[in-house]
Structure formats: structure tokens, C-alpha cells
Design a protein around this motif. Structure first.
Motif, short mmCIF file in Angstrom:
data_model
loop_
_atom_site.label_atom_id
_atom_site.label_comp_id
_atom_site.label_asym_id
_atom_site.label_seq_id
_atom_site.Cartn_x
_atom_site.Cartn_y
_atom_site.Cartn_z
N LEU A 46 6.74 -15.04 9.44
CA LEU A 46 7.62 -14.47 8.42
C LEU A 46 8.98 -15.19 8.53
CD1 LEU A 46 6.82 -10.67 9.00
CD2 LEU A 46 5.65 -12.29 7.49
N GLY A 47 9.45 -15.75 7.42
CA GLY A 47 10.69 -16.54 7.49
C GLY A 47 10.42 -17.87 8.17
N ILE A 48 9.45 -18.61 7.66
CA ILE A 48 8.98 -19.83 8.33
C ILE A 48 10.02 -20.95 8.30
CG2 ILE A 48 7.86 -20.80 6.27
CD1 ILE A 48 5.52 -21.67 8.09
N GLY A 49 10.95 -20.86 7.35
CA GLY A 49 12.06 -21.81 7.30
C GLY A 49 11.61 -23.24 7.11
N THR A 50 12.22 -24.16 7.88
CA THR A 50 11.90 -25.59 7.76
C THR A 50 10.72 -25.97 8.66
OG1 THR A 50 13.45 -26.14 9.52
CG2 THR A 50 14.33 -26.13 7.28
N THR A 98 -0.03 -12.34 1.90
CA THR A 98 -0.80 -13.59 1.78
C THR A 98 -2.26 -13.28 1.45
OG1 THR A 98 -1.44 -13.64 4.10
CG2 THR A 98 0.66 -14.68 3.53
N GLY A 99 -2.64 -11.99 1.53
CA GLY A 99 -4.03 -11.61 1.27
C GLY A 99 -4.96 -11.92 2.42
N ARG A 100 -4.41 -12.26 3.60
CA ARG A 100 -5.24 -12.60 4.76
C ARG A 100 -4.76 -11.82 5.98
NH1 ARG A 100 -5.12 -17.86 6.82
NH2 ARG A 100 -7.10 -17.22 7.69
N ARG A 101 -5.57 -11.83 7.05
CA ARG A 101 -5.16 -11.19 8.31
C ARG A 101 -5.12 -12.24 9.42
NH1 ARG A 101 -5.33 -5.39 8.83
NH2 ARG A 101 -5.73 -4.51 6.77
N TYR A 102 -4.32 -11.94 10.43
CA TYR A 102 -4.01 -12.94 11.46
C TYR A 102 -4.09 -12.34 12.86
CZ TYR A 102 -2.13 -15.17 7.31
OH TYR A 102 -2.00 -15.70 6.04
N ALA A 103 -4.35 -13.22 13.84
CA ALA A 103 -4.31 -12.80 15.25
C ALA A 103 -2.87 -12.57 15.68
CB ALA A 103 -4.96 -13.87 16.13
N LEU A 104 -1.95 -13.32 15.04
CA LEU A 104 -0.54 -13.28 15.45
C LEU A 104 0.35 -13.36 14.22
CD1 LEU A 104 1.29 -13.48 18.02
CD2 LEU A 104 1.22 -15.96 17.72
N VAL A 105 1.31 -12.44 14.12
CA VAL A 105 2.37 -12.51 13.10
C VAL A 105 3.68 -12.64 13.85
CG1 VAL A 105 3.51 -11.31 11.18
CG2 VAL A 105 1.03 -11.11 11.45
N THR A 106 4.56 -13.54 13.38
CA THR A 106 5.82 -13.76 14.11
C THR A 106 7.03 -13.60 13.20
OG1 THR A 106 5.85 -16.14 13.68
CG2 THR A 106 4.68 -15.43 15.64
N LEU A 107 8.12 -13.16 13.82
CA LEU A 107 9.42 -13.04 13.14
C LEU A 107 10.43 -13.54 14.18
CD1 LEU A 107 11.04 -12.06 10.68
CD2 LEU A 107 11.01 -9.77 11.65
N LEU A 108 10.80 -14.82 14.05
CA LEU A 108 11.48 -15.52 15.15
C LEU A 108 12.97 -15.70 14.91
CD1 LEU A 108 8.72 -18.26 15.59
CD2 LEU A 108 8.87 -16.04 16.72
N PHE A 109 13.64 -16.16 15.94
CA PHE A 109 15.00 -16.68 15.85
C PHE A 109 15.94 -15.70 15.12
CE2 PHE A 109 17.58 -20.76 14.89
CZ PHE A 109 18.31 -20.56 16.05
N ASN A 110 15.88 -14.43 15.52
CA ASN A 110 16.85 -13.42 15.06
C ASN A 110 16.72 -13.06 13.58
OD1 ASN A 110 17.87 -14.04 17.68
ND2 ASN A 110 19.12 -15.65 16.79
N THR A 111 15.62 -13.45 12.97
CA THR A 111 15.49 -13.28 11.51
C THR A 111 15.35 -11.83 11.11
OG1 THR A 111 14.60 -15.51 11.35
CG2 THR A 111 14.09 -14.05 9.52
N VAL A 112 14.98 -10.95 12.04
CA VAL A 112 14.89 -9.51 11.70
C VAL A 112 16.24 -8.98 11.21
CG1 VAL A 112 15.31 -8.66 14.07
CG2 VAL A 112 13.98 -7.27 12.46
#
Ligand SMILES: C[S@@+](CC[C@H](N)C(=O)[O-])C[C@H]1O[C@@H](n2cnc3c(N)ncnc32)[C@H](O)[C@@H]1O
Length: 248
Positions: A46-50, A98-112
Motif C-alpha cells: 500500500l503506497g508503493i511509491g517509486t 486489487t481483487g486479489r489476496r496476498y500472503a503479505l500486505v505492507t504499509l512501509l516508511f511511515n505511510t500510515v
């Protein structure tokens, strides 16, 4: 004018210099830890950035998808080797799917903290949980708010002192709303860039409650990607929230 919390706003100011501003951050430890947590499964950032983390993570052989609010940040990602192969949904990660499921969802680098309110943060946890496979993990990397560094609700902080670039930020605290208005100033030979960002700052235990509301539980909180213990002196952390009840 202060920046807004519009999901596209942050990237519109910083996209073309983002990688330069954060060039001193090495992604290696994060990529190693996230690849281990993914266990060969698919990843959503989430918030994949560059693609600072997503691209080296995908280079380990994992499928990495993203959600991103800023078309300018995605354009930077697309310019890099392998950047055209990642699936990225443009939208607000509090609600986009995204209509899909994942083993891992991430929200990195203080983006919360980029979300405008507690409500939007709660929504994001629910959205992350809805994208997890049974037993999957949601990983949040964040700083611990340090309101003590503010004097009369204002602070100046030094981020980088180099011979090619100096980065400081000026920040204003709004404790009633748990908000921080921040503008980074990047000084280079070319001139000064103003890089505004708003934060609705959150406490570690507040995130744990948001996770509980979303049907997740705290599995681990480390000080950093090398899994050092989180202590009274830690200024940041990596929290791992697992889908399902503890022990399952
Ligand atoms: C601090 S950057 C982090 C980028 C990347 N995760 C990294 O670690 O380098 C935050 C990113 O989240 C995006 N963003 C902020 N709020 C968003 C929202 N509500 N929905 C989607 N993207 C958002 C910004 O455009 C930016 O690309």
C-alpha cells in the motif's frame, strides 16, 4: 499553503526527487525481512511509491502488486528496470481493491501517517485485512511520535548533512487532532525544494487496536528490520499483524 491529505498530493511535490532525497536509505534489511515473512507468497504494498522496496523485493522472485495515490510516483517506478512488470492500482489505499489476496500486505516508511484521520487509518487496516489470505501478515513500519522535540508546538529537525545535499524539516504540532504539518527543505547546488507532507500521527498501541478491529493480532514489534527488540529508547518500529486469532 500547507499540503492536503489528498492521496495524490505528496507525490506531486516530491516524485522527481524522492529517490534522491532518500538515497542514503538501504532497502536490503527490509527486503530480506519481508521476503522471509512472505514465505514465497504474493505481496501487496500500500503506497508503493517509486518502488524503493517493491522493486528489489520483486527481484527476489516474488509477485509484488501495489496501490498508489500518486500517478507521478508510479511514473518514476515505471521508468526503473522491472518497473513495467508490477501491477499497480491507482487509488486511495484506504478503500482501493486489487481483487486479489496476498500472503503479505505492507504499509512501509511511515505511510500510515499520510492518512487524514483515525477513521481512515481504521479503514486501511480493514482494507489490508480484506486483501490477506488466511494466516497472512500485515506489516506496518512507522516512527514513534516524539512530541517532546517540539517547543511551543514547533520543531526544526536535521535529516541529512552532506556535501551535495542538506535536508531539514520544519514541523508544527496540532495535538488536539493528533496531527503534524511538516515541510522538508532540501538544499542542493541547484536551489531549495519545499516538500510538504501532513501527518495524522499514531501511537504503537493505537495501531494494535486498529488491527484488532480488523480481525488481526500483533505477532511481533521490532525496533528495525534486523528484528532488534522494541524498547523504551526505540524511535521507530516494524509491527507484524497476523490474520486470525493468536496461536492459530
Ligand atoms: C513516504 S512514501 C513511501 C513510498 C514507498 N512505500 C517507500 O517505502 O519508499 C508514501 C507513499 O504513499 C502514497 N500515499 C499516501 N497516501 C496515500 C493514500 N491514501 N492512498 C494511496 N497512496 C497514498 C504517496 O503518494 C507515496 O508514494
Amino acid at each position: 499553503m500547507a499540503s492536503s491529505f489528498d492521496p495524490a498530493e505528496y507525490g506531486s511535490h516530491i516524485a522527481d526527487v524522492y529517490d534522491e532525497v532518500y538515497a542514503d536509505l538501504s532497502p536490503e534489511a527490509a527486503v530480506r525481512c519481508l521476503a522471509d515473512l512472505a514465505g514465497g507468497g504474493d505481496v501487496l504494498e500500500l503506497g508503493i511509491g517509486t518502488g524503493r522496496i517493491a522493486l528489489p523485493l520483486a527481484a527476489t522472485g516474488l509477485v509484488v502488486d501495489g496501490v498508489e495515490g500518486s500517478p507521478e510516483m508510479v511514473a518514476e517506478l515505471r521508468r526503473k528496470p522491472g518497473g513495467d512488470r508490477l501491477r499497480v492500482e491507482i487509488g486511495d489505499f484506504a478503500v482501493a481493491t486489487t481483487g486479489r489476496r496476498y500472503a503479505l500486505v505492507t504499509l512501509l516508511f511511515n505511510t500510515v501517517n499520510a492518512l487524514p484521520s483515525q477513521e481512515a487509518q481504521v479503514q486501511t487496516f480493514a482494507n489490508a485485512a480484506a486483501h490477506l489470505e488466511p494466516g497472512g501478515a500485515f506489516v506496518v513500519e512507522n516512527w514513534v511520535p516524539d512530541v517532546g522535540e517540539f517547543r511551543r508546538r514547533r520543531a526544526v529537525r536535521v535529516h541529512e548533512v552532506g556535501d551535495r545535499q542538506v535536508v531539514i524539516d520544519v514541523a508544527e504540532l496540532h495535538p488536539a487532532e493528533q496531527r503534524m504539518t511538516t515541510t522538508k527543505l532540501a538544499f542542493t547546488a541547484v536551489g531549495v525544494r519545499l516538500l510538504p507532507a501532513n501527518h495524522r500521527y499514531v501511537w504503537p498501541a493505537e495501531l494494535d487496536l486498529m488491527a484488532r478491529l480488523a480481525g488481526l493480532h500483533l505477532e511481533a514489534r521490532w525496533e528495525d528490520w534486523d528484528r532488534r527488540p522494541f524498547t523504551d529508547d526505540s524511535t521507530g518500529y516494524v509491527a507484524v499483524y497476523r490474520a486470525g486469532r493468536p496461536g492459530r
